[in-house]
Structure formats: structure tokens, C-alpha cells
Write an enzyme that holds these catalytic residues in place. Structure first.
Site, PDB file in Angstrom:
ATOM      1  CD  GLU A 129       0.982   1.636   6.096  1.00 50.82           C
ATOM      2  OE1 GLU A 129       1.487   0.623   6.628  1.00 50.82           O
ATOM      3  OE2 GLU A 129      -0.120   2.105   6.434  1.00 50.82           O
ATOM      4  CG  ASP A 156      22.637  27.964  -8.132  1.00 46.16           C
ATOM      5  OD1 ASP A 156      22.575  28.476  -6.990  1.00 46.16           O
ATOM      6  OD2 ASP A 156      21.680  27.973  -8.923  1.00 46.16           O
ATOM      7  NE  ARG A 182      12.663  29.175  -9.917  1.00 47.96           N
ATOM      8  CZ  ARG A 182      13.272  28.341 -10.751  1.00 47.96           C
ATOM      9  NH1 ARG A 182      12.618  27.834 -11.794  1.00 47.96           N
ATOM     10  NH2 ARG A 182      14.529  28.012 -10.573  1.00 47.96           N
ATOM     11  CB  THR A 226      14.185  22.210 -14.242  1.00 45.96           C
ATOM     12  OG1 THR A 226      14.509  23.601 -14.184  1.00 45.96           O
ATOM     13  CG2 THR A 226      13.067  21.893 -13.264  1.00 45.96           C
ATOM     14  N   GLY A 227      17.494  22.622 -14.433  1.00 42.01           N
ATOM     15  CA  GLY A 227      18.547  23.156 -15.308  1.00 42.01           C
ATOM     16  C   GLY A 227      18.205  24.509 -15.904  1.00 42.01           C
ATOM     17  CG  ASP A 271      -0.212  -0.017   2.534  1.00 40.89           C
ATOM     18  OD1 ASP A 271       1.044  -0.051   2.520  1.00 40.89           O
ATOM     19  OD2 ASP A 271      -0.874   0.002   3.590  1.00 40.89           O
ATOM     20  CG  HIS A 286      17.999  27.493  -1.348  1.00 43.33           C
ATOM     21  ND1 HIS A 286      18.656  27.916  -2.469  1.00 43.33           N
ATOM     22  CD2 HIS A 286      17.004  28.382  -1.141  1.00 43.33           C
ATOM     23  CE1 HIS A 286      18.078  29.006  -2.932  1.00 43.33           C
ATOM     24  NE2 HIS A 286      17.072  29.300  -2.139  1.00 43.33           N
ATOM     25  CE  LYS A 292      16.749  31.651  -9.903  1.00 42.11           C
ATOM     26  NZ  LYS A 292      17.313  30.335  -9.552  1.00 42.11           N
TER      27      LYS A 292
HETATM   28  C1  R5P Z   1      17.172  28.514  -6.257  1.00 43.07           C
HETATM   29  O1  R5P Z   1      17.201  29.719  -6.163  1.00 43.07           O
HETATM   30  C2  R5P Z   1      18.391  27.658  -6.277  1.00 43.07           C
HETATM   31  O2  R5P Z   1      19.497  28.304  -5.743  1.00 43.07           O
HETATM   32  C3  R5P Z   1      18.706  27.148  -7.673  1.00 43.07           C
HETATM   33  O3  R5P Z   1      19.161  28.214  -8.475  1.00 43.07           O
HETATM   34  C4  R5P Z   1      17.501  26.515  -8.301  1.00 43.07           C
HETATM   35  O4  R5P Z   1      16.881  25.637  -7.412  1.00 43.07           O
HETATM   36  C5  R5P Z   1      17.851  25.798  -9.569  1.00 43.07           C
HETATM   37  O5  R5P Z   1      16.694  25.251 -10.087  1.00 43.07           O
HETATM   38  P1  R5P Z   1      16.549  24.972 -11.634  1.00 43.07           P
HETATM   39  O6  R5P Z   1      17.715  24.116 -12.039  1.00 43.07           O
HETATM   40  O7  R5P Z   1      15.227  24.242 -11.748  1.00 43.07           O
HETATM   41  O8  R5P Z   1      16.518  26.293 -12.322  1.00 43.07           O
END
Ligand code: R5P
Length: 296
Positions: free
Chosen positions: A35, A218, A194, A223-224, A33, A126, A192
Site C-alpha cells: 500500500e 512522435d 502493430r 519499446t522502440g 504489503d 496521446h 504503421k
Molecule cells: C502510439 O501510437 C504512439 O504514438 C507511439 O508511436 C508508440 O506508443 C510507441 O511505442 P513503441 O516505442 O513501443 O513502438
């Protein structure tokens, strides 16, 4: 004794070897299930026990596995319980960005505090809006850094000239600063924004990368999207060789092919998370901290 969870066994093996200590055995399986079943197979009574697990790949499962195991180690009479969480999940949800949201990292901190482990180590958590993680996880929490190890790798493999270290966003300044100090060069950070979970926009104001080699650093590559945007922005500004480094190469979905298409010289991560780019081990950093702690 050192024990590894599903996402920490590789580091437990390395640490057992480096410290010449016993590697214990835990059985983890799933009931039909869903668990989680945990059984600590080694005798931990009266021992100082180090348990390692990264909260990644399937973070929710790893949280349960980690909390259940740590509590069981206490219950079975371990003398000291030291938790190593090389990658701490949920650290980016460190505020209520929209009404009604859970501040996940604070809840995770409460869970950890309820087990009363003697020490919790993590690597390059982070830290953005929460500056001191002890406020969330308690006084026994230690945030170590892998950036010096990443810098050693870069120095060993590349003869960088006219180099600058770049952090892709405001909060990466803390890692860019360490990397720059270790390489003996200057640093800058980008701006940056988002757009979605997979896409960001990056502006490179006030950084001079023209005909210079660049080391990007970083904490996480998920996801890059961040690195992709940063590399493109730096390329447009005339950067020469770009090396990308990070502590936690989560590399979710198609992040790796996405990054390999970019014009970069190398992509380097650590083994807080096992991945095809985990070229640097955090084991020496952990061993140094553990040795100091176990002496006291
Ligand atoms: C967020 O601010 C973190 O420091 C990374 O820059 C972030 O998590 C990278 O995520 P992604 O590769 O999805 O852009």
C-alpha cells in the site's frame, strides 16, 4: 508552493527555481504489503499549490500516489490545487478494441474529475480517437506541447539542409505539423501496423526522403519498435541524416540499446519522463502556462 511526486520531483525543482516559489515536501513510502503512504509535510493551507507527477515507470502506483496526494492537498485547505501530469498514462487505451476491454483513459478521467482540482496540465497527450481531452478530464484540462521546445533544440544543434519532418504513424501528424512549422520545412507521415506490443511494420508511401535529412517526431517511445521500423524504412528510401525526437521517452526494457544500434544522428526526448535522452526540458512551457493561469 510547488510539490513533486516520485516521478515529478525533478520538474518541481526546476519550476520552483524558474518561478522563484517555495518547493514543498511530501513523504511517499510503501507499506510492507504494497500500500502507498502519503504525507504532505509542508503547510499548504490557504496556498495555491502546484503538484507535479508523471504517470510512468510504474503507472499504477503513480496513479494512486497522484490521486491520493491531490485529494489530501484539497483536504488540508489548499486554496487552489493545480495538477501537472507531464506524462499521462493509459491514453493509448482510448477505445474498446476487443469486446469487454476497459476504456482505461476514460476511467482515469473520471478519477481525476472526482477530486475537483482547479487545473490539470499535461504535455502532448496521446490523442487519437479522443480529440478533445476536456471531454474526458473536464473543462479545467489543458494539453500543452513540447514539440516547439524539441524544434528549438534541433535548430540550435543541427544545420539541417533539405529537411523533411516525418511522423511514424497517422496520429503523429499533429506533432509532425508543429515540428515542420517550427523548422520551416514540409512533413509527411508513415503507415504503421502493430503486430505485437514490441513490433510494428511501417510502410513509407508517398513520402520523399531520398538524400534528405529527416527529423522524426512522435509522442512516446516505449519499446522502440515504432522508431526502429520507421528509421529502417526511411533508410531504405535513401534518407541521409536521421534525427529522432519524442516528447515522452519511456524507453522500457531494452529500448535504448535497440535504438542506439540504428543509423541515427541523435535521439532527443524531454524531461516529462527522466531518461538518458531527456535533453529538452518542458519546464519553460509549464511555467508560461502557470504564470498566465495564476494571474487570473
Ligand atoms: C502510439 O501510437 C504512439 O504514438 C507511439 O508511436 C508508440 O506508443 C510507441 O511505442 P513503441 O516505442 O513501443 O513502438
Amino acid at each position: 508552493m510547488v510539490l513533486g511526486g516520485t516521478m515529478g520531483l525533478h520538474l518541481a525543482v526546476r519550476i520552483a527555481k524558474l518561478m522563484n516559489i517555495e518547493l514543498g515536501d511530501i513523504e511517499v513510502k510503501k507499506f510492507p504489503d504494497g500500500e502507498t503512504y502519503i504525507r504532505v509535510k509542508s503547510n499548504v493551507e490557504g496556498k495555491n499549490v502546484i503538484y507535479i507527477n508523471s504517470l510512468q515507470r510504474n503507472p499504477n502506483d503513480q496513479v494512486i500516489e497522484t490521486i491520493y496526494t491531490l485529494e489530501t492537498l484539497r483536504d488540508l485547505g489548499a486554496e487552489k490545487v493545480i495538477a501537472i501530469i507531464p506524462y499521462m498514462a493509459y491514453a493509448r487505451q482510448d477505445d474498446r478494441f476487443n469486446p469487454g476491454e476497459a476504456i482505461s483513459i476514460r476511467i482515469l478521467g473520471k478519477l481525476f474529475r472526482s477530486i475537483k482540482v482547479d487545473r490539470i496540465y499535461t504535455i502532448d497527450m496521446h490523442l487519437h480517437r479522443i480529440r478533445d481531452p476536456r471531454e474526458v478530464f473536464g473543462e479545467g484540462f489543458r494539453n500543452l506541447t513540447a514539440v516547439k521546445e524539441l524544434a528549438k533544440y534541433v535548430k540550435k544543434h543541427y544545420n539541417l539542409e533539405n529537411t523533411v519532418v516525418i511522423g511514424p504513424d497517422e496520429e503523429s501528424e499533429q506533432w509532425a505539423k508543429i515540428m515542420a512549422e517550427e523548422l520551416g520545412v514540409d512533413f509527411g507521415v508513415l503507415e504503421k501496423r502493430r503486430i505485437t506490443a514490441e513490433q510494428v511494420t511501417i510502410e513509407a508511401k508517398g513520402v520523399n526522403v531520398k538524400e534528405r535529412d529527416v527529423v522524426i517526431v512522435d509522442d512516446i517511445i516505449s519499446t522502440g519498435g515504432t522508431i526502429e521500423a520507421a528509421v529502417k524504412a526511411l533508410g531504405n528510401l535513401g534518407a541521409r541524416n536521421i534525427i529522432v525526437t519524442c516528447a515522452h521517452p519511456l524507453l522500457v526494457g531494452n529500448a535504448l540499446p535497440r535504438l542506439l544500434k540504428l543509423n541515427i544522428v541523435d535521439l532527443i526526448g524531454t524531461d516529462t519522463v527522466l531518461s538518458p535522452i531527456s535533453k529538452v526540458s518542458v519546464a519553460p512551457v509549464l511555467v508560461e502556462a502557470l504564470k498566465k493561469d495564476l494571474k487570473t
